[in-house]
Design an enzyme around this catalytic site. Structure first.
Site, PDB file in Angstrom:
ATOM      1  N   HIS A   1     -69.013   2.526  15.698  1.00 24.80           N
ATOM      2  CA  HIS A   1     -70.424   2.442  15.314  1.00 24.80           C
ATOM      3  C   HIS A   1     -71.301   2.512  16.555  1.00 24.80           C
ATOM      4  O   HIS A   1     -70.816   2.370  17.680  1.00 24.80           O
ATOM      5  CB  HIS A   1     -70.723   1.130  14.577  1.00 24.80           C
ATOM      6  CG  HIS A   1     -70.265   1.115  13.149  1.00 24.80           C
ATOM      7  ND1 HIS A   1     -68.993   0.738  12.785  1.00 24.80           N
ATOM      8  CD2 HIS A   1     -70.899   1.455  11.990  1.00 24.80           C
ATOM      9  CE1 HIS A   1     -68.867   0.828  11.463  1.00 24.80           C
ATOM     10  NE2 HIS A   1     -70.008   1.272  10.964  1.00 24.80           N
TER      11      HIS A   1
ATOM     12  N   MET B   1     -81.726   1.011   8.098  1.00 27.10           N
ATOM     13  CA  MET B   1     -81.461   1.221   6.668  1.00 27.10           C
ATOM     14  C   MET B   1     -82.733   1.063   5.842  1.00 27.10           C
ATOM     15  O   MET B   1     -82.966   1.831   4.903  1.00 27.10           O
ATOM     16  CB  MET B   1     -80.386   0.222   6.195  1.00 27.10           C
ATOM     17  CG  MET B   1     -78.983   0.593   6.589  1.00 27.10           C
ATOM     18  SD  MET B   1     -78.507   2.207   5.967  1.00 27.10           S
ATOM     19  CE  MET B   1     -78.724   1.968   4.214  1.00 27.10           C
TER      20      MET B   1
ATOM     21  N   LYS C   1     -75.020  -2.176  16.739  1.00 26.51           N
ATOM     22  CA  LYS C   1     -74.397  -2.928  15.641  1.00 26.51           C
ATOM     23  C   LYS C   1     -73.898  -4.266  16.172  1.00 26.51           C
ATOM     24  O   LYS C   1     -73.210  -4.320  17.198  1.00 26.51           O
ATOM     25  CB  LYS C   1     -73.243  -2.132  15.023  1.00 26.51           C
ATOM     26  CG  LYS C   1     -72.610  -2.844  13.839  1.00 26.51           C
ATOM     27  CD  LYS C   1     -71.733  -1.934  13.034  1.00 26.51           C
ATOM     28  CE  LYS C   1     -71.069  -2.678  11.882  1.00 26.51           C
ATOM     29  NZ  LYS C   1     -72.028  -3.197  10.891  1.00 26.51           N
TER      30      LYS C   1
HETATM   31  P1  NAD Z   1     -81.542  -3.137  11.905  1.00 29.50           P
HETATM   32  O1  NAD Z   1     -81.285  -4.094  13.015  1.00 29.50           O
HETATM   33  O2  NAD Z   1     -82.032  -1.762  12.224  1.00 29.50           O
HETATM   34  O3  NAD Z   1     -82.612  -3.791  10.883  1.00 29.50           O
HETATM   35  C1  NAD Z   1     -82.547  -5.143  10.468  1.00 29.50           C
HETATM   36  C2  NAD Z   1     -83.747  -5.450   9.582  1.00 29.50           C
HETATM   37  O4  NAD Z   1     -83.614  -6.802   9.100  1.00 29.50           O
HETATM   38  C3  NAD Z   1     -85.111  -5.375  10.314  1.00 29.50           C
HETATM   39  O5  NAD Z   1     -86.105  -4.896   9.422  1.00 29.50           O
HETATM   40  C4  NAD Z   1     -85.397  -6.854  10.618  1.00 29.50           C
HETATM   41  O6  NAD Z   1     -86.797  -7.155  10.715  1.00 29.50           O
HETATM   42  C5  NAD Z   1     -84.810  -7.508   9.354  1.00 29.50           C
HETATM   43  N1  NAD Z   1     -84.514  -8.923   9.563  1.00 29.50           N
HETATM   44  C6  NAD Z   1     -83.838  -9.498  10.589  1.00 29.50           C
HETATM   45  N2  NAD Z   1     -83.812 -10.835  10.422  1.00 29.50           N
HETATM   46  C7  NAD Z   1     -84.485 -11.091   9.268  1.00 29.50           C
HETATM   47  C8  NAD Z   1     -84.803 -12.280   8.555  1.00 29.50           C
HETATM   48  N3  NAD Z   1     -84.443 -13.483   9.015  1.00 29.50           N
HETATM   49  N4  NAD Z   1     -85.489 -12.164   7.387  1.00 29.50           N
HETATM   50  C9  NAD Z   1     -85.888 -10.951   6.915  1.00 29.50           C
HETATM   51  N5  NAD Z   1     -85.623  -9.788   7.556  1.00 29.50           N
HETATM   52  C10 NAD Z   1     -84.922  -9.871   8.715  1.00 29.50           C
HETATM   53  O7  NAD Z   1     -80.193  -3.074  11.060  1.00 29.50           O
HETATM   54  P2  NAD Z   1     -79.636  -1.870  10.127  1.00 29.50           P
HETATM   55  O8  NAD Z   1     -78.874  -0.907  10.957  1.00 29.50           O
HETATM   56  O9  NAD Z   1     -80.722  -1.398   9.224  1.00 29.50           O
HETATM   57  O10 NAD Z   1     -78.535  -2.670   9.285  1.00 29.50           O
HETATM   58  C11 NAD Z   1     -78.896  -3.799   8.504  1.00 29.50           C
HETATM   59  C12 NAD Z   1     -77.636  -4.417   7.894  1.00 29.50           C
HETATM   60  O11 NAD Z   1     -77.047  -3.489   6.994  1.00 29.50           O
HETATM   61  C13 NAD Z   1     -76.540  -4.762   8.925  1.00 29.50           C
HETATM   62  O12 NAD Z   1     -75.902  -5.942   8.488  1.00 29.50           O
HETATM   63  C14 NAD Z   1     -75.592  -3.572   8.841  1.00 29.50           C
HETATM   64  O13 NAD Z   1     -74.283  -3.882   9.237  1.00 29.50           O
HETATM   65  C15 NAD Z   1     -75.672  -3.287   7.359  1.00 29.50           C
HETATM   66  N6  NAD Z   1     -75.311  -1.931   6.915  1.00 29.50           N
HETATM   67  C16 NAD Z   1     -74.660  -1.850   5.733  1.00 29.50           C
HETATM   68  C17 NAD Z   1     -74.361  -0.618   5.199  1.00 29.50           C
HETATM   69  C18 NAD Z   1     -73.697  -0.568   3.843  1.00 29.50           C
HETATM   70  O14 NAD Z   1     -73.493   0.530   3.288  1.00 29.50           O
HETATM   71  N7  NAD Z   1     -73.387  -1.723   3.256  1.00 29.50           N
HETATM   72  C19 NAD Z   1     -74.702   0.556   5.877  1.00 29.50           C
HETATM   73  C20 NAD Z   1     -75.384   0.451   7.094  1.00 29.50           C
HETATM   74  C21 NAD Z   1     -75.693  -0.819   7.603  1.00 29.50           C
END
Ligand code: NAD
Length: 237
Positions: free
Chosen positions: A149, A17, A153
């Site tokens: 998903h 994201m 995830k």
């Molecule tokens: P991802 O695993 O690809 O990326 C996670 C990011 O968070 C990475 O940049 C990582 O370095 C960072 N991160 C992890 N731990 C951290 C910490 N302690 N401090 C700071 N940064 C940290 O995940 P993703 O697919 O991009 O999804 C991220 C979140 O968004 C998940 O919770 C997912 O379920 C959610 N999501 C929400 C929506 C929405 O519309 N609300 C849509 C897609 C995904």
């Protein structure tokens, strides 16, 4: 009249994201300027002109108006505290938050403008309304929510499935959940209402993460300068 760009901090910047958010900010006239990209670890100080910060360096980021957080629950407390300390708004889509973290977010919204959503797409915002209405109109029907998903995830059922379930429950249904983790599925949600001899299926299928990123950027531009409070994404999209 010219408006100054919204100064954004992207939290979770190296993730799926985070990368979609950074690309959209580069490609289109989003009305936003990314002043800091934060991730658990970073490999460079600056990427495409955007300063990069590791999570451990969060206190040192420059001034920003809104933080957009798509990270993991373990990173959430730090970005929430930083927004409160800086008087900045928070847009968060991080799912799998604990009850304690949700309570902290509620408390924080007395101090800063905040918008959390399990799903930032317009289609899912509408699906919530349809599910709530169907549940009210169909007392006693079975309600099942099936979500699918990609395999990376971490949380299940998805945050969106749980939010849809809460909408169904508010209408009197008792939802059951099933989760599929397969391949690179971006996100699919099916809400089924069933009774003897008939079924209704309400479904949303996301084929591209940009729908979530665009929604979050739009909400960020609408949140800057608002009074503290907890804002519903549906009213800002
Ligand atoms: P991802 O695993 O690809 O990326 C996670 C990011 O968070 C990475 O940049 C990582 O370095 C960072 N991160 C992890 N731990 C951290 C910490 N302690 N401090 C700071 N940064 C940290 O995940 P993703 O697919 O991009 O999804 C991220 C979140 O968004 C998940 O919770 C997912 O379920 C959610 N999501 C929400 C929506 C929405 O519309 N609300 C849509 C897609 C995904």
């Amino acid at each position: 009249m010219t408006t100054t760009p919204v100064r954004l901090l992207i939290h979770g910047a190296t993730g799926r994201m985070g990368q979609a958010l950074l690309r959209l900010c580069r490609e289109q006239d989003s009305g936003c300027e990314v002043v800091a990209a934060v991730a658990r670890r970073v490999d460079a100080r600056v990427v495409d002109g955007v300063p990069q910060f590791a999570a451990a360096e969060l206190a040192g980021v420059p001034a920003f108006d809104v933080a957009i957080d798509f990270s993991l629950p373990e990173g959430f407390d730090a970005i929430l505290s930083l927004c409160i300390a800086r008087g900045a708004a928070l847009v968060s889509g991080t799912t799998g938050l604990s009850d304690a973290q949700k309570a902290q977010l509620d408390t924080a919204s007395t101090k800063i403008p905040a918008a959390w959503a399990s799903n930032f797409s317009l289609g899912v915002a509408v699906l919530h309304e349809l599910v709530a209405r169907a549940a009210t109109l169909l007392p006693g029907w079975d309600c099942d929510i099936v979500e699918a998903h990609h395999t990376r995830k971490l949380d299940a059922p998805s945050g969106t499935a749980l939010t849809l379930g809460a909408a169904a429950q508010a209408g009197g249904a008792q939802p059951h959940y099933a989760s599929i983790r397969a391949g690179d599925i971006v996100g699919e949600h099916l809400v089924q209402f069933a009774a003897a001899g008939e079924r209704i299926e309400l479904a949303h299928r996301a084929s591209n993460r940009d729908i979530f990123a665009r929604g979050a950027l739009h909400v960020a531009t609408r949140l800057r300068g608002r009074t503290p409070g907890s804002y519903r994404v549906a009213e800002l999209l």
